[in-house]
Design an enzyme around this catalytic site. Structure first.
Site, PDB file in Angstrom:
ATOM      1  N   SER A   7       0.995  -0.953  -0.048  1.00 52.40           N
ATOM      2  CA  SER A   7      -0.323  -0.168  -0.273  1.00 52.40           C
ATOM      3  C   SER A   7       0.675   1.304   0.472  1.00 52.40           C
ATOM      4  O   SER A   7       1.595   1.010   1.263  1.00 52.40           O
ATOM      5  CB  SER A   7      -0.874  -0.256   0.740  1.00 52.40           C
ATOM      6  OG  SER A   7      -1.345   1.426   1.427  1.00 52.40           O
ATOM      7  N   MET A  36      -9.080   8.339   0.319  1.00 53.70           N
ATOM      8  CA  MET A  36      -9.564   8.760   1.326  1.00 53.70           C
ATOM      9  C   MET A  36      -9.967  10.566   0.696  1.00 53.70           C
ATOM     10  O   MET A  36      -9.251  11.260  -0.003  1.00 53.70           O
ATOM     11  CB  MET A  36      -8.737   8.856   2.235  1.00 53.70           C
ATOM     12  CG  MET A  36      -8.126   7.074   2.471  1.00 53.70           C
ATOM     13  SD  MET A  36      -7.141   7.548   4.314  1.00 53.70           S
ATOM     14  CE  MET A  36      -6.700   6.074   4.034  1.00 53.70           C
ATOM     15  N   GLY A 141      -8.665   4.761   7.181  1.00 54.20           N
ATOM     16  CA  GLY A 141      -8.154   6.115   7.300  1.00 54.20           C
ATOM     17  C   GLY A 141      -6.925   6.514   7.503  1.00 54.20           C
ATOM     18  O   GLY A 141      -6.714   7.028   7.525  1.00 54.20           O
ATOM     19  N   PHE A 142      -5.918   5.484   8.586  1.00 50.85           N
ATOM     20  CA  PHE A 142      -4.447   5.737   8.392  1.00 50.85           C
ATOM     21  C   PHE A 142      -4.153   4.231   8.336  1.00 50.85           C
ATOM     22  O   PHE A 142      -3.817   3.308   8.497  1.00 50.85           O
ATOM     23  CB  PHE A 142      -4.484   6.408   9.899  1.00 50.85           C
ATOM     24  CG  PHE A 142      -5.205   7.846   9.916  1.00 50.85           C
ATOM     25  CD1 PHE A 142      -5.064   9.291   9.736  1.00 50.85           C
ATOM     26  CD2 PHE A 142      -6.225   7.610  10.442  1.00 50.85           C
ATOM     27  CE1 PHE A 142      -5.720   9.878   9.739  1.00 50.85           C
ATOM     28  CE2 PHE A 142      -7.502   8.514  10.783  1.00 50.85           C
ATOM     29  CZ  PHE A 142      -7.259   9.963  10.332  1.00 50.85           C
ATOM     30  N   GLY A 143      -2.922   4.980   8.460  1.00 53.45           N
ATOM     31  CA  GLY A 143      -1.130   3.777   7.923  1.00 53.45           C
ATOM     32  C   GLY A 143      -1.345   3.351   9.302  1.00 53.45           C
ATOM     33  O   GLY A 143      -1.127   4.419  10.614  1.00 53.45           O
ATOM     34  N   ASP A 174      -6.395  -6.027   5.028  1.00 55.87           N
ATOM     35  CA  ASP A 174      -6.377  -4.596   4.796  1.00 55.87           C
ATOM     36  C   ASP A 174      -6.245  -4.016   6.127  1.00 55.87           C
ATOM     37  O   ASP A 174      -7.312  -3.809   6.817  1.00 55.87           O
ATOM     38  CB  ASP A 174      -6.896  -3.943   3.348  1.00 55.87           C
ATOM     39  CG  ASP A 174      -6.439  -2.523   3.081  1.00 55.87           C
ATOM     40  OD1 ASP A 174      -5.148  -2.175   4.395  1.00 55.87           O
ATOM     41  OD2 ASP A 174      -6.699  -1.000   3.166  1.00 55.87           O
ATOM     42  N   GLY A 175      -4.392  -4.224   6.537  1.00 54.72           N
ATOM     43  CA  GLY A 175      -4.549  -3.357   7.800  1.00 54.72           C
ATOM     44  C   GLY A 175      -3.261  -3.432   8.798  1.00 54.72           C
ATOM     45  O   GLY A 175      -4.695  -4.968   9.292  1.00 54.72           O
ATOM     46  N   GLY A 176      -2.542  -3.046   8.685  1.00 54.69           N
ATOM     47  CA  GLY A 176      -1.794  -3.300  10.129  1.00 54.69           C
ATOM     48  C   GLY A 176      -0.827  -5.353  10.221  1.00 54.69           C
ATOM     49  O   GLY A 176      -0.821  -6.096  11.501  1.00 54.69           O
ATOM     50  N   GLY A 196       1.207  -1.062   3.854  1.00 54.05           N
ATOM     51  CA  GLY A 196       1.824   0.041   4.187  1.00 54.05           C
ATOM     52  C   GLY A 196       2.924   0.241   4.649  1.00 54.05           C
ATOM     53  O   GLY A 196       4.089   0.029   4.604  1.00 54.05           O
TER      54      GLY A 196
HETATM   55  C1  DX5 Z   1      -6.175   2.219   5.997  1.00 56.54           C
HETATM   56  C2  DX5 Z   1      -5.775   1.444   4.375  1.00 56.54           C
HETATM   57  C3  DX5 Z   1      -4.648   0.689   4.900  1.00 56.54           C
HETATM   58  C4  DX5 Z   1      -2.951   1.175   5.031  1.00 56.54           C
HETATM   59  C5  DX5 Z   1      -2.777  -0.352   5.790  1.00 56.54           C
HETATM   60  O1  DX5 Z   1      -6.839   3.021   6.185  1.00 56.54           O
HETATM   61  O2  DX5 Z   1      -6.490   1.510   3.899  1.00 56.54           O
HETATM   62  O3  DX5 Z   1      -4.749   0.624   3.215  1.00 56.54           O
HETATM   63  O4  DX5 Z   1      -2.495   1.528   4.011  1.00 56.54           O
HETATM   64  O5  DX5 Z   1      -2.076   0.396   5.854  1.00 56.54           O
HETATM   65  P1  DX5 Z   1      -0.886  -0.351   7.174  1.00 56.54           P
HETATM   66  O6  DX5 Z   1      -0.809  -1.675   6.269  1.00 56.54           O
HETATM   67  O7  DX5 Z   1      -0.196   0.066   8.060  1.00 56.54           O
HETATM   68  O8  DX5 Z   1      -1.866  -0.705   8.774  1.00 56.54           O
HETATM   69 ZN    ZN Z   2      -6.724   0.757   1.818  1.00 54.71          ZN
END
Ligand code: DX5
Ligand code: ZN
Length: 224
Positions: A7, A36, A141-143, A174-176, A196
């Site tokens: 990501s 976003m 919303g956030f990485g 997706d996420g973490g 990401g």
């Molecule tokens: C969150 C995004 C993710 C994000 C994941 O809102 O949809 O795609 O980039 O980031 P990580 O891998 O850092 O959780």
């Molecule tokens: Zn995503």
């Protein structure tokens, strides 16, 4: 088959092509693009112009995750800019069936996404018309947020439903996703792993991607 979708949200935007190439050399096979709008989620990121530039910088499929209200208004432009896969949130679509058909009519793969608080049951009427289902393992919303392990049962449920109903959608998470969580996600049924921070957060994207994929593939082998 396990695939890694780096990501770009956590990438250095001033060196985007370089970062994407690094992650690709490390084994990434899909580029995940987080869009976003500051309304559906409390953050603003990127739009079609960046997709257009990325399209020239990589041959890999561009997986555009639309975290926006009223996605119908923007789907044609994302498709025209080079999005190969487009996913929309169930929570953002009043006419989800129509929106998914709109994506398909623009010759992109159609995905549907559910937030941590949304049950798989909300998708029961659209599973037949999606190419992939994306389960959020953080609130979007956030990485670099903390992985929510309580979402993993939804991956299992989706794998089971696919078998029961003879369907073919792929399952994305997706996420973490990082070295300490990837095995759990793969074990639960994730096939496309978005990462990401785990790829671009620190260190070398190529090495990070390699390590993540290795851990994911080991977990997949343990499963069978
Ligand atoms: C969150 C995004 C993710 C994000 C994941 O809102 O949809 O795609 O980039 O980031 P990580 O891998 O850092 O959780
Ligand atoms: Zn995503």
């Amino acid at each position: 088959m396990i695939e890694l979708a780096p990501s770009i949200l956590s990438a250095d935007f001033a060196h985007l092509a370089e970062q994407v190439h690094g992650a690709t050399e490390g084994g990434g096979t899909v580029i995940h693009v987080d869009v976003m709008d500051g309304h559906f989620v409390p953050n603003i990121t990127i739009g079609p112009p960046v997709v257009k530039s990325l399209r020239k910088a990589t041959k890999l499929p561009l997986d555009c995750h639309l975290m926006i209200e009223n996605p119908d208004q923007y789907i044609p432009e994302f498709a025209a800019s080079g999005a190969d896969w487009i996913s929309v949130h169930q929570e953002a679509c009043r006419h989800l069936d129509r929106t998914l058909h709109l994506i398909r009519n623009h010759h992109a793969l159609a995905g549907v996404v559910i937030n941590p608080a949304t049950p798989v049951e909300n998708l029961s009427e659209v599973l037949e018309i999606v190419d992939y289902v994306l389960v959020m393992s953080v609130n979007p919303g956030f990485g670099a947020q903390k992985f929510i392990a309580g979402t993993m049962h939804k991956l299992r449920q989706l794998a089971q439903l696919r078998l029961q109903r003879g369907l073919h959608y792929r399952i994305e998470v997706d996420g973490g996703i990082a070295l300490d969580t990837v095995a759990e996600a793969v074990d639960a049924g994730a096939e496309i792993l978005v990462a990401g921070n785990g790829v671009f957060g620190q260190g070398d994207p190529k090495t990070n991607a390699q390590k993540l994929l290795k851990a994911a593939r080991e977990a997949a082998l343990q499963k069978v």
